[in-house]
Design an enzyme around this catalytic site. Structure first.
Site, PDB file in Angstrom:
ATOM      1  N   ASN A  63      -3.929  31.785   8.886  1.00 36.02           N
ATOM      2  CA  ASN A  63      -2.803  31.325   9.701  1.00 36.02           C
ATOM      3  C   ASN A  63      -3.125  31.434  11.186  1.00 36.02           C
ATOM      4  OD1 ASN A  63      -2.630  34.140   9.083  1.00 36.02           O
ATOM      5  ND2 ASN A  63      -0.499  34.214   9.728  1.00 36.02           N
ATOM      6  N   GLU A  65      -1.178  31.313  14.756  1.00 36.59           N
ATOM      7  CA  GLU A  65       0.123  31.344  15.425  1.00 36.59           C
ATOM      8  C   GLU A  65       0.022  30.933  16.880  1.00 36.59           C
ATOM      9  OE1 GLU A  65       1.741  35.252  14.616  1.00 36.59           O
ATOM     10  OE2 GLU A  65       2.155  34.720  12.528  1.00 36.59           O
ATOM     11  N   CYS A  74      -0.117  27.239   8.827  1.00 40.11           N
ATOM     12  CA  CYS A  74      -0.399  28.162   7.716  1.00 40.11           C
ATOM     13  C   CYS A  74      -1.865  28.105   7.293  1.00 40.11           C
ATOM     14  CB  CYS A  74       0.443  27.780   6.509  1.00 40.11           C
ATOM     15  SG  CYS A  74       2.216  27.793   6.798  1.00 40.11           S
ATOM     16  N   GLU A  76      -3.104  27.914   4.290  1.00 41.41           N
ATOM     17  CA  GLU A  76      -3.385  26.931   3.246  1.00 41.41           C
ATOM     18  C   GLU A  76      -3.655  25.556   3.848  1.00 41.41           C
ATOM     19  OE1 GLU A  76      -0.831  29.044   3.527  1.00 41.41           O
ATOM     20  OE2 GLU A  76       0.240  29.276   1.620  1.00 41.41           O
ATOM     21  N   CYS A 113       4.435  28.311   1.581  1.00 44.06           N
ATOM     22  CA  CYS A 113       5.722  27.810   2.069  1.00 44.06           C
ATOM     23  C   CYS A 113       5.960  26.389   1.564  1.00 44.06           C
ATOM     24  CB  CYS A 113       5.768  27.848   3.593  1.00 44.06           C
ATOM     25  SG  CYS A 113       4.837  26.526   4.386  1.00 44.06           S
ATOM     26  N   CYS A 116       3.427  23.706   2.817  1.00 45.04           N
ATOM     27  CA  CYS A 116       2.119  23.787   2.160  1.00 45.04           C
ATOM     28  C   CYS A 116       2.200  23.262   0.731  1.00 45.04           C
ATOM     29  CB  CYS A 116       1.595  25.221   2.187  1.00 45.04           C
ATOM     30  SG  CYS A 116       1.071  25.730   3.842  1.00 45.04           S
TER      31      CYS A 116
HETATM   32 ZN    ZN Z   1       2.633  27.141   4.571  1.00 49.10          ZN
END
Ligand code: ZN
Length: 161
Positions: A63, A65, A74, A76, A113, A116
């Site tokens: 990830n 940020e 993210c 993924e 999430c 993703c």
């Molecule tokens: Zn995600």
């Protein structure tokens, strides 16, 4: 007339990493390795992903940020998009995801999430094969055969009509 329906999803659950098949265990270890390089100074929630391609390549992601919270991405999707960018014609066979916080590896299973999940559905459509999803955790590891088990009733390319 109204019909009540029941739909099923399927998951294999493991309590120990050692019980997974070797390729999945290795993929989790790569995802854990990737989580070490996550850029997560705000959430301190370090996520790692590892994508196994049909040619045997393993692509890692984590990830990323941003001080403007909406601009992060993210693990993924970092891994999947890099895989698509680098090997556009090679199918994705599996994806492992892991996460840790200040206490270490989360109990799990780590859950992608909604965004993703949507990208996983698109990737399956693109290569016309299900992706094995390995969701890491200290207490429970889950293996799902295909994103339909994570995102039933998904919006797919066919949904455009
Ligand atoms: Zn995600």
């Amino acid at each position: 007339m109204m019909h009540k329906r029941t739909y099923q999803i399927f998951a294999d659950e493991y309590e120990n990493l050692a019980d997974l098949m070797e390729v999945d265990r290795q993929l989790i270890l790569k995802a854990r390795e990737a989580s070490e390089n996550a850029y997560a100074p705000y959430s301190k929630f370090l996520v790692g992903a590892a994508v196994l391609l049909a040619n045997g390549e393993i692509i890692k992601g984590n990830n990323q940020e941003n001080a403007d919270f909406t601009d992060g991405l993210c693990a993924e999707r970092v891994a999947l998009f890099y895989a698509h960018a680098t090997y556009p014609n090679i199918a994705v066979e599996a994806l492992a995801v892991t996460a840790k916080n200040s206490n270490g590896l989360i109990a799990g299973p780590a859950q992608p999430c909604g965004s993703c999940r949507q990208v996983l559905v698109e990737t399956e459509s693109r290569y016309k094969q299900p992706i094995r999803l390995i969701l890491d955790g200290a207490v429970k590891i889950m293996v799902l055969n295909g994103a339909d088990n994570l995102l039933p009733f998904a919006f797919k390319p066919g949904s455009l009509g």
